[in-house]
Design an enzyme around this catalytic site. Sequence first.
Site, PDB file in Angstrom:
ATOM      1  N   SER A  64       0.829  -1.215   0.000  1.00  0.00           N
ATOM      2  CA  SER A  64       0.000   0.000   0.000  1.00  0.00           C
ATOM      3  C   SER A  64       0.860   1.260   0.000  1.00  0.00           C
ATOM      4  O   SER A  64       1.997   1.261   0.471  1.00  0.00           O
ATOM      5  CB  SER A  64      -0.909   0.024   1.228  1.00  0.00           C
ATOM      6  OG  SER A  64      -1.811  -1.048   1.226  1.00  0.00           O
TER       7      SER A  64
HETATM    8  N1  SAH Z   1      -1.391  -4.580   4.015  1.00  0.00           N
HETATM    9  C1  SAH Z   1      -0.650  -4.880   2.825  1.00  0.00           C
HETATM   10  C2  SAH Z   1      -1.444  -4.558   1.576  1.00  0.00           C
HETATM   11  C3  SAH Z   1      -1.333  -5.657   0.583  1.00  0.00           C
HETATM   12  S1  SAH Z   1      -2.477  -5.561  -0.766  1.00  0.00           S
HETATM   13  C4  SAH Z   1       0.719  -4.185   2.830  1.00  0.00           C
HETATM   14  O1  SAH Z   1       0.980  -3.364   3.709  1.00  0.00           O
HETATM   15  O2  SAH Z   1       1.551  -4.507   1.976  1.00  0.00           O
HETATM   16  C5  SAH Z   1      -3.828  -6.522  -0.180  1.00  0.00           C
HETATM   17  C6  SAH Z   1      -3.528  -7.950   0.197  1.00  0.00           C
HETATM   18  O3  SAH Z   1      -4.773  -8.558   0.525  1.00  0.00           O
HETATM   19  C7  SAH Z   1      -2.927  -8.827  -0.902  1.00  0.00           C
HETATM   20  O4  SAH Z   1      -1.732  -9.382  -0.453  1.00  0.00           O
HETATM   21  C8  SAH Z   1      -3.984  -9.897  -1.152  1.00  0.00           C
HETATM   22  O5  SAH Z   1      -3.452 -11.165  -1.482  1.00  0.00           O
HETATM   23  C9  SAH Z   1      -4.705  -9.924   0.176  1.00  0.00           C
HETATM   24  N2  SAH Z   1      -6.074 -10.456   0.142  1.00  0.00           N
HETATM   25  C10 SAH Z   1      -7.027 -10.292  -0.806  1.00  0.00           C
HETATM   26  N3  SAH Z   1      -8.146 -10.948  -0.470  1.00  0.00           N
HETATM   27  C11 SAH Z   1      -7.901 -11.551   0.739  1.00  0.00           C
HETATM   28  C12 SAH Z   1      -8.651 -12.395   1.597  1.00  0.00           C
HETATM   29  N4  SAH Z   1      -9.902 -12.775   1.313  1.00  0.00           N
HETATM   30  N5  SAH Z   1      -8.063 -12.815   2.738  1.00  0.00           N
HETATM   31  C13 SAH Z   1      -6.794 -12.459   3.075  1.00  0.00           C
HETATM   32  N6  SAH Z   1      -6.027 -11.685   2.277  1.00  0.00           N
HETATM   33  C14 SAH Z   1      -6.569 -11.229   1.126  1.00  0.00           C
END
Ligand code: SAH
Length: 213
Positions: A64
Amino acid sequence: MIDTYRHKGLRKQLIEIVKNKGITDERILNVMMNVPRHFFMAKGFEERAYQDNAFPIAADQTISQPFTVAFQTHLLNISIDDKVLEIGTGSGYQAAVLMELGVKLFTIERQRELFNTSTMLLKKLGYNPFTYYGDGYKGLPTYAPFDKILITAGAPSIPEELLKQLKTGGILVAPIGPRNTQEMIRITKIDDTKYKHESFGKFVFVPMLKGTD
Ligand code: SAH
Protein backbone atom coordinates in the site's frame (compact mmCIF):
# COMPACT_ATOMS: atom_id res chain seq x y z
CA MET A 1 19.36 -5.96 4.78
CA ILE A 2 20.61 -2.72 6.22
CA ASP A 3 18.99 0.57 7.13
CA THR A 4 21.50 3.29 6.30
CA TYR A 5 21.56 7.01 7.10
CA ARG A 6 20.59 7.57 3.48
CA HIS A 7 17.47 5.41 3.95
CA LYS A 8 16.63 7.29 7.15
CA GLY A 9 17.00 10.61 5.33
CA LEU A 10 14.73 9.49 2.52
CA ARG A 11 12.24 8.20 5.07
CA LYS A 12 12.18 11.57 6.80
CA GLN A 13 11.32 13.22 3.49
CA LEU A 14 8.55 10.67 2.91
CA ILE A 15 7.07 11.37 6.35
CA GLU A 16 7.04 15.11 5.48
CA ILE A 17 5.11 14.31 2.29
CA VAL A 18 2.58 12.20 4.21
CA LYS A 19 2.24 14.99 6.78
CA ASN A 20 1.67 17.59 4.05
CA LYS A 21 -1.10 15.41 2.64
CA GLY A 22 -2.99 15.84 5.91
CA ILE A 23 -1.81 13.22 8.41
CA THR A 24 -1.15 15.17 11.58
CA ASP A 25 -1.10 12.31 14.11
CA GLU A 26 2.48 12.49 15.44
CA ARG A 27 2.33 8.99 16.87
CA ILE A 28 1.68 7.52 13.43
CA LEU A 29 4.31 9.70 11.73
CA ASN A 30 6.84 8.69 14.39
CA VAL A 31 6.29 4.97 14.03
CA MET A 32 6.45 5.24 10.24
CA MET A 33 9.88 6.77 10.75
CA ASN A 34 10.84 3.53 12.57
CA VAL A 35 9.81 1.10 9.82
CA PRO A 36 12.31 0.63 6.96
CA ARG A 37 9.87 0.33 4.04
CA HIS A 38 12.66 -0.78 1.70
CA PHE A 39 12.77 -4.12 3.56
CA PHE A 40 9.18 -4.78 2.45
CA MET A 41 9.60 -4.02 -1.27
CA ALA A 42 9.92 -6.62 -4.03
CA LYS A 43 13.35 -7.12 -5.59
CA GLY A 44 14.15 -4.32 -7.98
CA PHE A 45 11.80 -1.84 -6.30
CA GLU A 46 13.85 -1.12 -3.15
CA GLU A 47 15.08 2.17 -4.61
CA ARG A 48 11.51 3.43 -4.80
CA ALA A 49 10.55 2.54 -1.23
CA TYR A 50 10.47 6.20 -0.11
CA GLN A 51 8.17 7.42 -2.84
CA ASP A 52 4.57 7.88 -1.71
CA ASN A 53 3.19 5.25 -4.06
CA ALA A 54 1.89 1.68 -4.07
CA PHE A 55 4.25 -0.78 -5.79
CA PRO A 56 3.95 -4.34 -7.08
CA ILE A 57 4.90 -7.21 -4.76
CA ALA A 58 4.67 -10.98 -5.42
CA ALA A 59 1.49 -12.72 -6.60
CA ASP A 60 0.25 -9.64 -8.54
CA GLN A 61 -0.46 -7.76 -5.31
CA THR A 62 0.76 -4.36 -4.05
CA ILE A 63 2.38 -2.81 -1.02
CA SER A 64 0.00 0.00 0.00
CA GLN A 65 0.91 3.65 -0.50
CA PRO A 66 2.42 5.14 2.71
CA PHE A 67 -0.26 7.86 2.80
CA THR A 68 -2.96 5.18 2.65
CA VAL A 69 -1.26 3.18 5.42
CA ALA A 70 -1.16 6.32 7.59
CA PHE A 71 -4.77 7.22 6.71
CA GLN A 72 -6.23 3.78 7.51
CA THR A 73 -4.17 3.59 10.70
CA HIS A 74 -5.47 7.01 11.77
CA LEU A 75 -9.10 5.98 11.16
CA LEU A 76 -8.61 2.96 13.46
CA ASN A 77 -7.97 5.24 16.44
CA ILE A 78 -5.46 2.76 17.88
CA SER A 79 -4.81 2.36 21.61
CA ILE A 80 -1.86 0.44 22.98
CA ASP A 81 -2.76 -3.24 23.54
CA ASP A 82 -5.70 -3.14 21.11
CA LYS A 83 -6.38 -6.55 19.65
CA VAL A 84 -6.32 -5.90 15.91
CA LEU A 85 -7.20 -8.13 12.96
CA GLU A 86 -5.72 -7.18 9.59
CA ILE A 87 -7.05 -8.73 6.38
CA GLY A 88 -4.38 -8.80 3.65
CA THR A 89 -0.91 -9.09 5.18
CA GLY A 90 0.69 -8.57 1.77
CA SER A 91 4.22 -7.26 2.25
CA GLY A 92 3.78 -6.95 6.03
CA TYR A 93 4.43 -3.19 5.99
CA GLN A 94 1.06 -2.11 7.39
CA ALA A 95 1.35 -4.90 9.97
CA ALA A 96 4.72 -3.52 11.13
CA VAL A 97 3.30 0.02 11.45
CA LEU A 98 0.42 -1.29 13.60
CA MET A 99 2.74 -3.31 15.82
CA GLU A 100 5.01 -0.29 16.29
CA LEU A 101 1.94 1.36 17.84
CA GLY A 102 1.84 -1.42 20.43
CA VAL A 103 -1.11 -3.49 19.26
CA LYS A 104 -1.55 -7.23 19.47
CA LEU A 105 -1.83 -8.11 15.80
CA PHE A 106 -3.54 -10.98 13.99
CA THR A 107 -3.15 -10.87 10.22
CA ILE A 108 -4.54 -13.05 7.41
CA GLU A 109 -3.18 -13.49 3.86
CA ARG A 110 -4.69 -15.67 1.11
CA GLN A 111 -1.58 -15.85 -1.14
CA ARG A 112 0.77 -18.57 0.11
CA GLU A 113 3.92 -16.90 -1.23
CA LEU A 114 3.16 -13.58 0.45
CA PHE A 115 2.14 -15.32 3.65
CA ASN A 116 5.50 -17.11 3.75
CA THR A 117 7.70 -14.12 2.96
CA SER A 118 5.92 -11.61 5.19
CA THR A 119 5.75 -14.06 8.12
CA MET A 120 9.50 -14.62 7.86
CA LEU A 121 10.35 -10.96 7.39
CA LEU A 122 8.23 -9.75 10.34
CA LYS A 123 9.80 -12.37 12.59
CA LYS A 124 13.29 -11.42 11.41
CA LEU A 125 12.59 -7.76 12.23
CA GLY A 126 11.61 -8.76 15.77
CA TYR A 127 7.83 -8.41 15.49
CA ASN A 128 5.56 -11.00 16.95
CA PRO A 129 2.26 -11.11 15.03
CA PHE A 130 -0.07 -14.09 14.68
CA THR A 131 0.04 -14.65 10.92
CA TYR A 132 -2.52 -16.87 9.20
CA TYR A 133 -2.75 -18.31 5.72
CA GLY A 134 -6.45 -18.33 4.84
CA ASP A 135 -9.50 -16.45 3.64
CA GLY A 136 -9.98 -13.14 5.43
CA TYR A 137 -13.72 -13.20 4.70
CA LYS A 138 -13.95 -15.80 7.47
CA GLY A 139 -11.97 -13.73 9.97
CA LEU A 140 -10.58 -15.58 12.98
CA PRO A 141 -13.59 -16.67 15.06
CA THR A 142 -11.36 -18.53 17.53
CA TYR A 143 -9.59 -15.30 18.49
CA ALA A 144 -12.57 -12.94 18.21
CA PRO A 145 -13.75 -10.45 19.31
CA PHE A 146 -11.31 -7.77 18.12
CA ASP A 147 -11.06 -4.11 19.14
CA LYS A 148 -10.21 -3.13 15.57
CA ILE A 149 -10.43 -4.78 12.15
CA LEU A 150 -8.58 -3.39 9.13
CA ILE A 151 -9.20 -4.59 5.58
CA THR A 152 -6.36 -3.68 3.21
CA ALA A 153 -7.97 -5.04 0.02
CA GLY A 154 -11.02 -3.64 -1.80
CA ALA A 155 -14.17 -5.54 -0.75
CA PRO A 156 -17.31 -5.38 -2.93
CA SER A 157 -19.45 -5.09 0.21
CA ILE A 158 -18.93 -5.07 3.98
CA PRO A 159 -18.08 -8.63 5.07
CA GLU A 160 -20.81 -9.46 7.61
CA GLU A 161 -18.77 -12.19 9.32
CA LEU A 162 -16.11 -9.62 10.23
CA LEU A 163 -18.66 -7.29 11.82
CA LYS A 164 -19.67 -10.18 14.08
CA GLN A 165 -16.05 -10.51 15.22
CA LEU A 166 -15.88 -6.88 16.36
CA LYS A 167 -16.21 -5.93 20.03
CA THR A 168 -18.95 -3.54 21.08
CA GLY A 169 -17.35 -0.13 20.64
CA GLY A 170 -14.93 -1.65 18.12
CA ILE A 171 -13.99 -0.15 14.75
CA LEU A 172 -13.74 -1.69 11.28
CA VAL A 173 -11.98 0.23 8.50
CA ALA A 174 -12.27 -1.00 4.92
CA PRO A 175 -12.26 0.18 1.30
CA ILE A 176 -15.67 -0.89 -0.03
CA GLY A 177 -16.78 -0.89 -3.65
CA PRO A 178 -16.20 -2.26 -7.17
CA ARG A 179 -12.75 -3.13 -8.56
CA ASN A 180 -11.93 0.23 -10.14
CA THR A 181 -12.53 2.40 -7.07
CA GLN A 182 -13.65 2.01 -3.48
CA GLU A 183 -14.91 4.26 -0.71
CA MET A 184 -13.00 4.26 2.57
CA ILE A 185 -15.54 3.30 5.23
CA ARG A 186 -15.30 3.32 9.00
CA ILE A 187 -17.87 1.34 10.94
CA THR A 188 -18.20 1.64 14.71
CA LYS A 189 -20.13 -1.12 16.45
CA ILE A 190 -22.58 0.50 18.88
CA ASP A 191 -24.16 -2.87 19.78
CA ASP A 192 -25.01 -6.14 18.01
CA THR A 193 -27.67 -4.51 15.86
CA LYS A 194 -26.50 -0.89 15.67
CA TYR A 195 -23.54 0.43 13.68
CA LYS A 196 -22.32 3.92 12.91
CA HIS A 197 -21.11 4.38 9.30
CA GLU A 198 -18.68 7.08 8.15
CA SER A 199 -17.16 7.70 4.69
CA PHE A 200 -13.72 9.10 3.89
CA GLY A 201 -13.36 9.35 0.13
CA LYS A 202 -12.16 7.32 -2.80
CA PHE A 203 -9.22 4.89 -2.86
CA VAL A 204 -8.04 2.10 -5.16
CA PHE A 205 -6.95 -1.24 -3.68
CA VAL A 206 -6.32 -4.69 -5.15
CA PRO A 207 -9.51 -6.76 -4.77
CA MET A 208 -10.43 -8.79 -1.71
CA LEU A 209 -10.91 -12.30 -3.11
CA LYS A 210 -12.67 -15.34 -1.68
CA GLY A 211 -10.83 -18.55 -0.76
CA THR A 212 -7.08 -19.09 -1.00
CA ASP A 213 -4.65 -19.33 -3.94
N1 SAH B 1 -1.39 -4.58 4.02
C1 SAH B 1 -0.65 -4.88 2.82
C2 SAH B 1 -1.44 -4.56 1.58
C3 SAH B 1 -1.33 -5.66 0.58
S1 SAH B 1 -2.48 -5.56 -0.77
C4 SAH B 1 0.72 -4.18 2.83
O1 SAH B 1 0.98 -3.36 3.71
O2 SAH B 1 1.55 -4.51 1.98
C5 SAH B 1 -3.83 -6.52 -0.18
C6 SAH B 1 -3.53 -7.95 0.20
O3 SAH B 1 -4.77 -8.56 0.53
C7 SAH B 1 -2.93 -8.83 -0.90
O4 SAH B 1 -1.73 -9.38 -0.45
C8 SAH B 1 -3.98 -9.90 -1.15
O5 SAH B 1 -3.45 -11.17 -1.48
C9 SAH B 1 -4.71 -9.92 0.18
N2 SAH B 1 -6.07 -10.46 0.14
C10 SAH B 1 -7.03 -10.29 -0.81
N3 SAH B 1 -8.15 -10.95 -0.47
C11 SAH B 1 -7.90 -11.55 0.74
C12 SAH B 1 -8.65 -12.39 1.60
N4 SAH B 1 -9.90 -12.77 1.31
N5 SAH B 1 -8.06 -12.82 2.74
C13 SAH B 1 -6.79 -12.46 3.07
N6 SAH B 1 -6.03 -11.68 2.28
C14 SAH B 1 -6.57 -11.23 1.13
